[in-house]
Each structure stands twice: as C-alpha cells, then as structure tokens.
Design a protein around this motif. Structure first.
Motif, PDB file in Angstrom:
ATOM      1  N   GLN A   1      17.224  -2.343   5.726  1.00 18.91           N
ATOM      2  CA  GLN A   1      17.422  -2.967   7.056  1.00 18.91           C
ATOM      3  C   GLN A   1      16.225  -2.716   8.082  1.00 18.91           C
ATOM      4  OE1 GLN A   1      21.320  -2.931   8.698  1.00 18.91           O
ATOM      5  NE2 GLN A   1      21.897  -4.293   7.534  1.00 18.91           N
ATOM      6  N   VAL A   2      15.720  -3.695   8.825  1.00 16.33           N
ATOM      7  CA  VAL A   2      14.893  -3.291   9.836  1.00 16.33           C
ATOM      8  C   VAL A   2      15.315  -2.763  10.900  1.00 16.33           C
ATOM      9  CG1 VAL A   2      13.167  -4.742  11.582  1.00 16.33           C
ATOM     10  CG2 VAL A   2      13.346  -5.367   9.110  1.00 16.33           C
ATOM     11  N   VAL A   3      14.790  -1.681  11.404  1.00 16.42           N
ATOM     12  CA  VAL A   3      15.592  -1.128  12.641  1.00 16.42           C
ATOM     13  C   VAL A   3      14.409  -1.114  14.137  1.00 16.42           C
ATOM     14  CG1 VAL A   3      16.233   0.898  11.112  1.00 16.42           C
ATOM     15  CG2 VAL A   3      13.885   0.980  12.061  1.00 16.42           C
TER      16      VAL A   3
ATOM     17  N   LEU B   1       0.860  -1.099   0.041  1.00 20.18           N
ATOM     18  CA  LEU B   1       0.158  -0.039  -0.084  1.00 20.18           C
ATOM     19  C   LEU B   1       0.776   1.209   0.080  1.00 20.18           C
ATOM     20  CD1 LEU B   1      -2.381  -1.077   3.047  1.00 20.18           C
ATOM     21  CD2 LEU B   1      -2.863  -1.080   0.370  1.00 20.18           C
ATOM     22  N   ARG B   2       0.695   2.051  -1.144  1.00 22.26           N
ATOM     23  CA  ARG B   2       1.396   3.373  -0.871  1.00 22.26           C
ATOM     24  C   ARG B   2       0.607   4.418  -1.000  1.00 22.26           C
ATOM     25  NH1 ARG B   2       6.383   4.764  -3.830  1.00 22.26           N
ATOM     26  NH2 ARG B   2       6.563   7.000  -4.446  1.00 22.26           N
ATOM     27  N   PHE B   3       0.568   5.494  -0.125  1.00 19.55           N
ATOM     28  CA  PHE B   3       0.000   6.746  -0.090  1.00 19.55           C
ATOM     29  C   PHE B   3       0.886   7.630  -0.072  1.00 19.55           C
ATOM     30  CE2 PHE B   3      -2.528   9.970   2.262  1.00 19.55           C
ATOM     31  CZ  PHE B   3      -3.805  10.036   1.376  1.00 19.55           C
ATOM     32  N   GLU B   4       0.554   8.687  -1.106  1.00 19.42           N
ATOM     33  CA  GLU B   4       1.336   9.875  -1.460  1.00 19.42           C
ATOM     34  C   GLU B   4       1.045  10.900  -0.669  1.00 19.42           C
ATOM     35  OE1 GLU B   4       3.782  10.054  -3.505  1.00 19.42           O
ATOM     36  OE2 GLU B   4       3.404   7.980  -4.382  1.00 19.42           O
ATOM     37  N   MET B   5       1.998  11.342   0.202  1.00 21.14           N
ATOM     38  CA  MET B   5       2.011  12.546   0.948  1.00 21.14           C
ATOM     39  C   MET B   5       2.627  13.765   0.469  1.00 21.14           C
ATOM     40  SD  MET B   5       0.484  10.627   3.723  1.00 21.14           S
ATOM     41  CE  MET B   5       0.565  11.630   5.115  1.00 21.14           C
ATOM     42  N   GLN B   6       2.868  14.758   1.419  1.00 16.08           N
ATOM     43  CA  GLN B   6       3.296  15.791   0.651  1.00 16.08           C
ATOM     44  C   GLN B   6       4.950  15.775  -0.100  1.00 16.08           C
ATOM     45  OE1 GLN B   6       3.079  18.787   3.612  1.00 16.08           O
ATOM     46  NE2 GLN B   6       0.963  19.375   2.916  1.00 16.08           N
ATOM     47  N   LYS B   7       5.591  14.830   0.799  1.00 15.71           N
ATOM     48  CA  LYS B   7       7.107  14.915   0.223  1.00 15.71           C
ATOM     49  C   LYS B   7       7.616  13.506   0.206  1.00 15.71           C
ATOM     50  CE  LYS B   7       8.720  19.371   2.099  1.00 15.71           C
ATOM     51  NZ  LYS B   7       9.824  20.068   2.427  1.00 15.71           N
ATOM     52  N   TYR B   8       7.146  12.583   0.995  1.00 15.02           N
ATOM     53  CA  TYR B   8       7.462  11.016   0.654  1.00 15.02           C
ATOM     54  C   TYR B   8       6.411  10.227   0.886  1.00 15.02           C
ATOM     55  CZ  TYR B   8      12.224  12.949   1.535  1.00 15.02           C
ATOM     56  OH  TYR B   8      13.343  13.797   1.342  1.00 15.02           O
ATOM     57  N   PRO B   9       6.418   9.037   0.217  1.00 17.86           N
ATOM     58  CA  PRO B   9       5.259   8.147   0.437  1.00 17.86           C
ATOM     59  C   PRO B   9       5.201   7.484   1.682  1.00 17.86           C
ATOM     60  CG  PRO B   9       6.954   7.149  -0.981  1.00 17.86           C
ATOM     61  CD  PRO B   9       7.363   8.724  -0.632  1.00 17.86           C
ATOM     62  N   LEU B  10       3.982   7.297   2.143  1.00 18.94           N
ATOM     63  CA  LEU B  10       3.557   6.378   3.419  1.00 18.94           C
ATOM     64  C   LEU B  10       3.410   4.799   2.515  1.00 18.94           C
ATOM     65  CD1 LEU B  10       1.114   6.957   6.368  1.00 18.94           C
ATOM     66  CD2 LEU B  10       1.580   4.868   5.182  1.00 18.94           C
TER      67      LEU B  10
ATOM     68  N   MET C   1       6.519  -1.574   7.771  1.00 20.34           N
ATOM     69  CA  MET C   1       6.036  -0.228   7.780  1.00 20.34           C
ATOM     70  C   MET C   1       7.332   0.669   7.454  1.00 20.34           C
ATOM     71  SD  MET C   1       5.587   0.770  11.639  1.00 20.34           S
ATOM     72  CE  MET C   1       4.767  -0.718  12.246  1.00 20.34           C
ATOM     73  N   CYS C   2       6.944   1.647   6.767  1.00 18.05           N
ATOM     74  CA  CYS C   2       7.914   2.815   6.743  1.00 18.05           C
ATOM     75  C   CYS C   2       8.177   3.740   7.905  1.00 18.05           C
ATOM     76  CB  CYS C   2       7.612   3.471   5.552  1.00 18.05           C
ATOM     77  SG  CYS C   2       6.398   4.962   5.610  1.00 18.05           S
ATOM     78  N   GLY C   3       8.896   4.616   8.003  1.00 11.40           N
ATOM     79  CA  GLY C   3       9.108   5.578   9.001  1.00 11.40           C
ATOM     80  C   GLY C   3       8.194   6.364   9.540  1.00 11.40           C
ATOM     81  N   TYR C   4       6.895   6.676   8.591  1.00  9.43           N
ATOM     82  CA  TYR C   4       5.864   7.535   9.005  1.00  9.43           C
ATOM     83  C   TYR C   4       4.978   6.718  10.052  1.00  9.43           C
ATOM     84  CZ  TYR C   4       5.600  10.984   5.417  1.00  9.43           C
ATOM     85  OH  TYR C   4       5.515  12.045   4.635  1.00  9.43           O
ATOM     86  N   LEU C   5       5.358   5.510  10.454  1.00  8.22           N
ATOM     87  CA  LEU C   5       4.486   4.900  11.418  1.00  8.22           C
ATOM     88  C   LEU C   5       5.091   4.520  12.650  1.00  8.22           C
ATOM     89  CD1 LEU C   5       2.526   2.657   8.727  1.00  8.22           C
ATOM     90  CD2 LEU C   5       1.728   4.575   9.601  1.00  8.22           C
ATOM     91  N   ASN C   6       4.345   4.114  13.531  1.00  9.03           N
ATOM     92  CA  ASN C   6       4.776   3.786  14.868  1.00  9.03           C
ATOM     93  C   ASN C   6       4.680   2.494  15.360  1.00  9.03           C
ATOM     94  OD1 ASN C   6       4.676   3.768  17.819  1.00  9.03           O
ATOM     95  ND2 ASN C   6       4.657   6.142  17.689  1.00  9.03           N
ATOM     96  N   VAL C   7       5.798   1.662  15.723  1.00 10.29           N
ATOM     97  CA  VAL C   7       6.016   0.642  16.131  1.00 10.29           C
ATOM     98  C   VAL C   7       5.368   0.277  17.602  1.00 10.29           C
ATOM     99  CG1 VAL C   7       7.590  -1.241  17.100  1.00 10.29           C
ATOM    100  CG2 VAL C   7       8.265  -0.110  14.763  1.00 10.29           C
ATOM    101  N   ASN C   8       5.658   1.366  18.443  1.00  9.08           N
ATOM    102  CA  ASN C   8       4.815   1.437  19.865  1.00  9.08           C
ATOM    103  C   ASN C   8       3.426   1.182  19.738  1.00  9.08           C
ATOM    104  OD1 ASN C   8       7.262   1.645  21.132  1.00  9.08           O
ATOM    105  ND2 ASN C   8       7.065   3.635  21.269  1.00  9.08           N
TER     106      ASN C   8
END
Length: 95
Positions: free
Chosen positions: A68-70, A16-25, A36-43
C-alpha cells in the motif's frame, strides 16, 4: 544494479534495483511518474516537481506492486493517486 521491465495493463514500466548493505533500494518508473521504496524521500520528489508515490517494507518489485502506498506528491494526487492504493494501482495511473 538490476534493471527489469515490468509489464502492467497500461504499459511497460522500468524497475531499478540497487543492492545496499541490508535491503535493496527499489524504484519502478512509469511514463508519468515513479513508485519508490522507503529509502527515498517524497519531500525531495515534491520539491523537484516529480510525480511520485512511496511504499515501505518492500524487498522486491512484486512486493512493491502489492504494498500500500503511504505517501504521494501533489502531482500524483492530481492523477488520482492516494495513500492506501496498491503499488500496482498507482503505477497503472502513471501511464
């Protein structure tokens, strides 16, 4: 929003790709969890009881597979997923 099938050895994931203002979610969903990408929260994923792993600095599904997974949730750890694995390795464990 773009929805794309991503074929892996263990099965077919849903990107799933959602276009945000500068980078995609970006999210790639497999049978037992998601990457998930960096927009989302693991907690938040942890609190909700999801199996999830996070990669950062990505702009495409291919970037996610190579990155790499962080961070990972406890349920992801129980599947053998840990930081430092690639997104592809992580998703294969989610089938």
């Amino acid at each position: 929003m773009l929805i794309e099938q991503i074929r892996l050895e263990g099965g077919c994931a849903l990107g799933l790709r959602f276009e945000m203002q500068k980078y995609p979610l970006l999210v790639i969903r497999a049978e037992k969890g998601f990457l998930m990408c960096g927009y989302l929260n693991v907690n938040a994923a942890e609190t909700l009881g999801d199996t999830a792993a996070k990669v950062k600095g990505v702009q495409s599904f291919e970037d996610m597979l190579k990155a790499q997974v962080v961070e990972v949730t406890q349920l992801a750890r129980e599947l053998g997923i840990k930081p430092g694995m690639t997104g592809r390795e992580t998703l294969e464990k989610m089938f």
